[in-house]
Design a protein around this motif. Sequence first.
Motif, short mmCIF file in Angstrom:
data_model
loop_
_atom_site.label_atom_id
_atom_site.label_comp_id
_atom_site.label_asym_id
_atom_site.label_seq_id
_atom_site.Cartn_x
_atom_site.Cartn_y
_atom_site.Cartn_z
N ARG A 2 48.67 46.10 -8.73
CA ARG A 2 47.58 46.48 -9.87
C ARG A 2 47.73 47.67 -10.41
O ARG A 2 48.45 48.69 -9.81
CB ARG A 2 46.08 46.57 -9.29
N TYR A 3 47.79 47.54 -11.70
CA TYR A 3 48.29 48.88 -12.72
C TYR A 3 47.27 48.96 -13.80
O TYR A 3 46.62 48.23 -14.33
CB TYR A 3 49.78 49.03 -13.03
N ASP A 4 47.54 50.17 -14.57
CA ASP A 4 46.50 50.26 -15.58
C ASP A 4 47.43 50.93 -16.62
O ASP A 4 47.94 52.35 -16.32
CB ASP A 4 45.26 51.25 -15.18
N ASN A 203 58.59 40.11 -30.10
CA ASN A 203 58.66 40.12 -28.82
C ASN A 203 57.90 41.24 -28.12
O ASN A 203 58.42 42.17 -27.49
CB ASN A 203 60.26 40.55 -28.52
N MET A 204 56.66 41.28 -28.37
CA MET A 204 55.54 42.20 -27.71
C MET A 204 54.99 41.58 -26.97
O MET A 204 54.50 40.22 -26.70
CB MET A 204 54.75 42.77 -29.01
N CYS A 205 54.18 42.57 -25.81
CA CYS A 205 53.34 42.11 -25.10
C CYS A 205 51.69 42.10 -25.58
O CYS A 205 51.38 42.88 -26.55
CB CYS A 205 53.42 43.00 -23.84
N VAL A 206 51.04 41.70 -24.57
CA VAL A 206 49.45 41.80 -25.17
C VAL A 206 48.76 42.51 -24.19
O VAL A 206 48.94 42.57 -22.77
CB VAL A 206 48.96 40.24 -24.96
N ASP A 207 47.97 43.59 -24.81
CA ASP A 207 47.11 44.46 -23.75
C ASP A 207 45.72 43.84 -23.35
O ASP A 207 45.10 43.64 -24.41
CB ASP A 207 46.93 45.52 -24.78
N VAL A 208 45.80 43.30 -22.06
CA VAL A 208 44.34 42.77 -21.59
C VAL A 208 43.47 44.06 -21.34
O VAL A 208 43.88 44.75 -20.22
CB VAL A 208 44.76 41.83 -20.32
N ASN A 209 42.60 44.37 -21.92
CA ASN A 209 41.89 45.59 -21.90
C ASN A 209 40.51 45.65 -21.67
O ASN A 209 39.73 44.66 -22.23
CB ASN A 209 41.99 46.28 -23.34
N THR A 210 40.08 46.26 -20.37
CA THR A 210 38.82 46.17 -20.23
C THR A 210 37.80 47.21 -20.72
O THR A 210 36.58 47.29 -20.39
CB THR A 210 38.51 46.31 -18.44
N GLY A 211 38.23 47.93 -21.61
CA GLY A 211 37.45 48.90 -22.36
C GLY A 211 36.04 48.55 -22.93
O GLY A 211 35.18 49.12 -22.88
N THR A 212 36.46 47.28 -23.57
CA THR A 212 35.21 46.73 -24.23
C THR A 212 34.33 45.89 -23.29
O THR A 212 33.30 45.58 -23.61
CB THR A 212 35.88 45.47 -25.09
N GLU A 233 49.80 29.92 -23.99
CA GLU A 233 50.75 28.98 -24.59
C GLU A 233 51.88 29.20 -25.19
O GLU A 233 52.69 28.51 -25.06
CB GLU A 233 49.64 28.02 -25.48
N ALA A 234 51.81 30.32 -25.79
CA ALA A 234 52.92 31.03 -26.46
C ALA A 234 53.96 31.66 -25.66
O ALA A 234 54.95 31.98 -26.04
CB ALA A 234 52.62 31.97 -27.68
N GLY A 235 53.32 31.81 -24.28
CA GLY A 235 54.24 32.80 -23.47
C GLY A 235 54.19 33.92 -23.54
O GLY A 235 55.27 34.79 -23.07
N LEU A 236 53.38 34.52 -24.15
CA LEU A 236 53.26 36.24 -24.46
C LEU A 236 53.21 36.77 -23.05
O LEU A 236 52.10 36.68 -22.36
CB LEU A 236 52.28 36.46 -25.37
N PRO A 237 54.01 37.92 -22.70
CA PRO A 237 53.61 38.59 -21.33
C PRO A 237 52.28 39.68 -21.76
O PRO A 237 51.94 39.87 -22.74
CB PRO A 237 54.91 39.30 -21.26
N ILE A 238 51.75 40.16 -20.59
CA ILE A 238 50.87 40.99 -20.61
C ILE A 238 50.79 42.24 -19.84
O ILE A 238 51.82 42.30 -18.88
CB ILE A 238 49.58 40.21 -20.13
N ILE A 239 50.08 43.19 -20.26
CA ILE A 239 49.87 44.45 -19.54
C ILE A 239 48.37 44.46 -19.14
O ILE A 239 47.45 43.92 -19.90
CB ILE A 239 50.07 45.93 -20.01
N THR A 240 47.75 45.15 -18.20
CA THR A 240 46.40 45.26 -17.93
C THR A 240 45.92 46.93 -18.05
O THR A 240 46.86 47.64 -17.70
CB THR A 240 46.16 44.71 -16.35
N SER A 241 44.78 46.94 -18.34
CA SER A 241 44.44 48.51 -18.81
C SER A 241 42.81 48.55 -18.91
O SER A 241 42.15 47.61 -19.15
CB SER A 241 44.90 48.85 -20.16
N SER A 242 42.40 49.57 -18.62
CA SER A 242 41.21 50.06 -18.65
C SER A 242 40.71 50.77 -20.08
O SER A 242 39.18 50.90 -20.25
CB SER A 242 40.80 50.84 -17.38
#
Length: 283
Positions: A2-4, A203-212, A233-242
């Motif tokens: 788990r990381y932020d 070649n970018m990642c998606v920020d999965v962001n819980t701030g909202t 579906e597009a295979g975009l990688p993610i990060i997780t964040s607050s």
Amino acid sequence: MRYDYHMHFEKGSYDVDWAKGFFEAAAKRGLTEIGITEHSHTFPEFKQLYYDDLILDESFVGKFQQQWLKKNKFKYTLDEYFEFMEKLKSAGYNAKVGIEVCNFQNQEQVAEILKGYDFDYIIGSIHFIRGWAYDSEEIKAEWDNHTLDEIYEAYTQEIEHMVASGLYDVLGHPYNIRLYRMIPDFDATPYLKRAIAALKKANMCVDVNTGTVYRYPIAEITPYYKFMKLASEAGLPIITSSDAHKPEDCGSYIGDAIDYVKCYGYTQGVTFNKRQRTMVDLD
């Protein structure tokens, strides 16, 4: 793991006793790693870009933004930021060094500013739509002057322009334009697909962001479900964040974010070191 990877010191100062609260909150929430991503408006190196891009006339938007630029902005240089992060590390508080850069029109100047610094990762985020800070409660009334079609088109154009620069590792909180519960009655999929295509090409990642979840009325994880499905579906990688702006918010709802992305088939996220990616299992 788990990381932020998205948080800011801006509500405090470059003081170890204050900043250590982020690390204490991270430990309480079982985080293995955190990354600090100071806003570009922390740094005077970016000051002129804000004055070039923002509406700063005598309209209610312009007057607010004139004052916004004078409050708690441009107070530390990039050199001071890196020095403070080293000071934290020496005190036993280690974090990745990132930055969150606004969607400036002059990406060539952004490149000039960034090139001298050894960031672990760089987030690019849409904070302005044609010079208007759409997420500011004080000027929320400006939403009434635009159709959602116009806003989705302009927001998507901003993504396409920014990510085409090739400067960024992550798109911050994609399509948080839902934050005030302004939900379109049309199918936004064509806009989302354009953004996904631009991210894929860059070649970018998606920020999965819980701030909202905890900072705005929409109370949902960003990006919302339609974007998340297309990203998967597009295979975009993610990060997780607050998107924490206060120490106690570090790591907020990260467990929920992991459960959320697993619904779309994600079992791994990306960590960074000196702009190099590593895939890690999410748990």
